[in-house]
Design an enzyme around this catalytic site. Structure first.
Site, mmCIF file in Angstrom:
data_model
loop_
_atom_site.group_PDB
_atom_site.id
_atom_site.type_symbol
_atom_site.label_atom_id
_atom_site.label_comp_id
_atom_site.label_asym_id
_atom_site.label_seq_id
_atom_site.Cartn_x
_atom_site.Cartn_y
_atom_site.Cartn_z
ATOM 1 N N GLU A 33 0.876 -1.170 0.000
ATOM 2 C CA GLU A 33 0.000 0.000 0.000
ATOM 3 C C GLU A 33 0.913 1.220 0.000
ATOM 4 O OE1 GLU A 33 -2.807 0.319 3.235
ATOM 5 O OE2 GLU A 33 -3.477 2.269 2.516
ATOM 6 N N ARG A 257 5.029 -13.028 9.935
ATOM 7 C CA ARG A 257 5.903 -11.861 9.953
ATOM 8 C C ARG A 257 7.090 -12.176 10.842
ATOM 9 N NH1 ARG A 257 3.488 -6.374 9.098
ATOM 10 N NH2 ARG A 257 1.589 -7.025 8.099
ATOM 11 N N LYS A 267 4.490 0.672 9.375
ATOM 12 C CA LYS A 267 4.576 1.931 8.639
ATOM 13 C C LYS A 267 3.964 3.079 9.434
ATOM 14 C CE LYS A 267 3.159 0.108 4.739
ATOM 15 N NZ LYS A 267 2.460 0.004 3.453
HETATM 16 P P1 ATP Z 1 2.735 -2.165 7.893
HETATM 17 O O1 ATP Z 1 2.109 -2.899 9.019
HETATM 18 O O2 ATP Z 1 4.153 -1.809 8.108
HETATM 19 O O3 ATP Z 1 1.934 -0.995 7.416
HETATM 20 P P2 ATP Z 1 1.550 -3.620 5.828
HETATM 21 O O4 ATP Z 1 1.419 -5.089 5.808
HETATM 22 O O5 ATP Z 1 0.319 -2.888 6.156
HETATM 23 O O6 ATP Z 1 2.770 -3.232 6.731
HETATM 24 P P3 ATP Z 1 1.702 -3.380 3.016
HETATM 25 O O7 ATP Z 1 2.152 -2.267 2.179
HETATM 26 O O8 ATP Z 1 0.287 -3.791 2.963
HETATM 27 O O9 ATP Z 1 2.108 -3.026 4.488
HETATM 28 O O10 ATP Z 1 2.646 -4.649 2.785
HETATM 29 C C1 ATP Z 1 2.999 -5.148 1.531
HETATM 30 C C2 ATP Z 1 3.360 -6.584 1.692
HETATM 31 O O11 ATP Z 1 4.448 -6.745 2.602
HETATM 32 C C3 ATP Z 1 2.205 -7.385 2.247
HETATM 33 O O12 ATP Z 1 2.075 -8.575 1.509
HETATM 34 C C4 ATP Z 1 2.611 -7.654 3.677
HETATM 35 O O13 ATP Z 1 2.065 -8.835 4.140
HETATM 36 C C5 ATP Z 1 4.125 -7.699 3.586
HETATM 37 N N1 ATP Z 1 4.734 -7.359 4.864
HETATM 38 C C6 ATP Z 1 4.602 -6.223 5.574
HETATM 39 N N2 ATP Z 1 5.283 -6.277 6.718
HETATM 40 C C7 ATP Z 1 5.902 -7.480 6.750
HETATM 41 C C8 ATP Z 1 6.774 -8.149 7.685
HETATM 42 N N3 ATP Z 1 7.143 -7.574 8.831
HETATM 43 N N4 ATP Z 1 7.209 -9.381 7.370
HETATM 44 C C9 ATP Z 1 6.850 -9.946 6.218
HETATM 45 N N5 ATP Z 1 6.045 -9.392 5.308
HETATM 46 C C10 ATP Z 1 5.558 -8.170 5.557
HETATM 47 MG MG MG Z 2 -1.244 -4.009 4.580
#
Ligand code: ATP
Ligand code: MG
Length: 555
Positions: A33, A257, A267
């Site tokens: 995102e 994760r 984020k």
């Molecule tokens: P955040 O919680 O930091 O906002 P998010 O999952 O909301 O992370 P996205 O932009 O939706 O952020 O993530 C893009 C991809 O990266 C998704 O498939 C998500 O599952 C993966 N991802 C995000 N954080 C991690 C992590 N700590 N370990 C593994 N994969 C991750």
């Molecule tokens: Mg997300």
């Protein structure tokens, strides 16, 4: 493929291939995102999705999940693309969930037409209240049984901007008593009169993530949709949409994760660090963002190696940040050129060296790399050395300078300390030594043997520089899950700026982000703002390595 055993994701995919699912075609995606910069957790997901495709001869799409206009920006889109490229991956196609808004809208209309979605007048709070609890069924909305024609009309009116934000939603009509809360008539669309970074003001209804993500996968015919564990409970809902819409069935597989100690990987919290000024920006070298790590001196190879070593788990776990540091040391030890810099300078005067002579010594760039070549380095009577490399009262086994003790100056001569000068307060202001002319590195016939080797910089040619010494940003292992606000665990000493350091002259050519080992001090990289007449170096990591042993043990 290498000879490592398959991880569980690879097992699932190779099973699908041997069952000839999708004719053996593999297409994964990385779906960020664009509401912030990528961090080390995303690197794991990137390495995983692109890595799986590489392993199985497939491809990977980059898809921006941009369904929330309020928090998304083009700046983030650009940074995400730059970071993925820098990590060394090439996507097959670049897509945006917003490209599918029309199609998603049509999917919604299809569900309404099938009697499987309805427009609800309840507020978000009322919907939440009627949802029940995991052990208690929810209650149906009074609008649940609206006729199909009325739903179609109201949904069109929602799209046409007749209603204010929050006045109506579109909900899937599934099961208010389902033990899975996500199936209790989830919201598919909400009204938001907001400007979208790509579609502008074209839309005032936006699909919820849960109504966009799976469908976007289906539209792109993603074969394996890898996501983190929190989406496991959403999977039945995604499957329900796929079945009712009769669209391509991407296979969702979840992994855990990996949390890294002393680090925040959210984020939202990283944004807070930036907006409240706790760090200098998204690319502050203390940030666990890809851009911060890049500016800190991390290399793409070291980050990929880290993601590889942590592997794939089904359960959440905590990874030692020391492993990340180990990975960058491994890479830089092999690939970074050696240079000499003095961060805490004191004068060293070689009394028996001619006053007016400057010798150019040959210094190896990296003995670990036979192709790294060598450089020339000046040597003269007046040098800078580290102040803590001299003491008047040495303890036992002291292999640095003290009156009467000898050391080798790296790539130069063996010297013997004769004493020091002090100011009126008794502080040492200069150290004195004599050199042994026949002890030159590479042609030493002196027969003197010394234990200590010290770095130095010739004073006349030394380049003043600024050195940023970074420490961990947080003082506790798990700042995100402690009782108090994560900000209260910020390390007040996470950055120490040294403005009176001296570098050897070839460092004038240091290019922004070029990495080095500064002898005896650690690994450093030139900051993005570094210039020949205003050199700035960031410490990536110290030389000390407590992880090497651990990794050897487990290999
Ligand atoms: P955040 O919680 O930091 O906002 P998010 O999952 O909301 O992370 P996205 O932009 O939706 O952020 O993530 C893009 C991809 O990266 C998704 O498939 C998500 O599952 C993966 N991802 C995000 N954080 C991690 C992590 N700590 N370990 C593994 N994969 C991750
Ligand atoms: Mg997300």
């Amino acid at each position: 493929m290498n000879d490592k055993p398959l991880n569980f994701l690879e097992e699932i995919i190779s099973e699908d291939i041997s069952n000839d699912k999708h004719a053996g075609r593999i297409l994964t995606r990385f779906p960020p995102e664009p509401n912030g910069y990528l961090h080390i957790g995303h690197a794991k997901s990137i390495c995983l999705n692109f890595g799986l495709a590489q392993t199985f001869n497939g491809k990977t799409n980059l898809r921006f999940d941009d369904t929330n206009p309020i928090t998304e920006k083009t700046e983030y889109v650009e940074s995400i693309k730059a970071d993925i490229r820098w990590l060394g991956f090439v996507w097959e196609a670049e897509y945006y969930a917003s490209d599918y808004f029309e199609q998603l809208h049509d999917f919604a209309v299809k569900l309404i037409t099938k009697g499987l979605a309805y427009v609800d007048d309840l507020s978000a709070e009322e919907i939440a209240r009627l949802k029940g609890t995991p052990t208690e069924a929810g209650l149906p909305s009074p609008f649940r049984n609206r006729p199909i024609a009325e739903n179609l009309e109201l949904f069109a009116a929602m799209r046409n901007g007749i209603y204010a934000d929050g006045e109506k939603t579109l909900r899937a009509k599934i099961d208010m008593a389902s033990p899975n809360m996500h199936l209790r008539d989830p919201i598919m669309y909400r009204i938001k009169h907001a400007h979208h970074h790509r579609t502008g003001n074209k839309w005032c209804i936006y699909p919820m993530y849960d109504f966009a993500h799976g469908q976007s996968d289906a539209i792109e015919k993603i074969t394996h949709s890898i996501c983190t564990l929190e989406f496991e409970v959403h999977r039945p809902l995604y499957n329900w949409f796929i079945e009712q819409l009769e669209i391509f069935p991407s296979r969702q597989i979840e992994f855990a994760r990996g949390n890294i100690n002393y680090t925040i990987t959210s984020k939202r919290k990283l944004l807070q660090l930036v907006t409240e000024g706790h760090v200098a920006g998204w690319d502050d070298p203390r940030m666990p963002t890809i851009s911060g790590m890049r500016r800190r001196g991390y290399t793409p190879a070291s980050i990929r190696d880290f993601c590889d070593r942590i592997g794939i788990a089904r359960r959440e776990n905590m990874i030692d940040v020391g492993l990340l540091e180990f990975c960058v040391r491994e890479d830089l030890n092999k690939n970074a050129q050696r240079r000499m810099v003095v961060v805490n300078p004191i004068k060293l005067i070689i009394d028996n060296y001619p006053d007016d002579t400057t010798e150019m010594l040959t210094a190896e760039n990296n003995t670990e790399d036979p192709n790294a070549g060598s450089r020339l380095m000046p040597f003269s009577k007046n040098l800078w050395i580290e102040a803590d490399d001299f003491t008047e009262n040495p303890p036992k086994k002291y292999f640095r300078l003290a009156p009467g003790l000898s050391v080798r100056l790296k790539s130069a001569y063996i010297i013997t300390c004769t004493g020091c000068d002090k100011d009126e307060n008794g502080n040492v202001i200069a150290v004195h030594a004599n050199y042994h002319p026949n002890s030159k590195s590479g042609q030493d016939t002196s027969g003197i043997s010394v234990k200590g080797v010290m770095h130095f910089v010739s004073a006349a040619q030394a380049l003043p520089c600024t050195i940023n010494l970074y420490e961990r940003l947080f003082q506790v292992e798990n700042p995100a899950s402690e009782a108090a606000d994560f900000l209260s665990y910020l390390n007040p000493d996470s950055l120490k700026v040294i403005t009176n350091a001296f570098a050897e002259p070839v460092l004038a050519d240091a290019q922004p982000l070029q990495t080095f080992q500064f002898l005896r001090l650690g690994y450093f990289c030139a900051d993005t703002l570094s210039k020949p007449n205003q050199l700035i170096f960031n410490r990536t990591v110290t030389l000390k390595d407590t992880w090497a042993k651990e990794v050897k043990k487990s290999n």
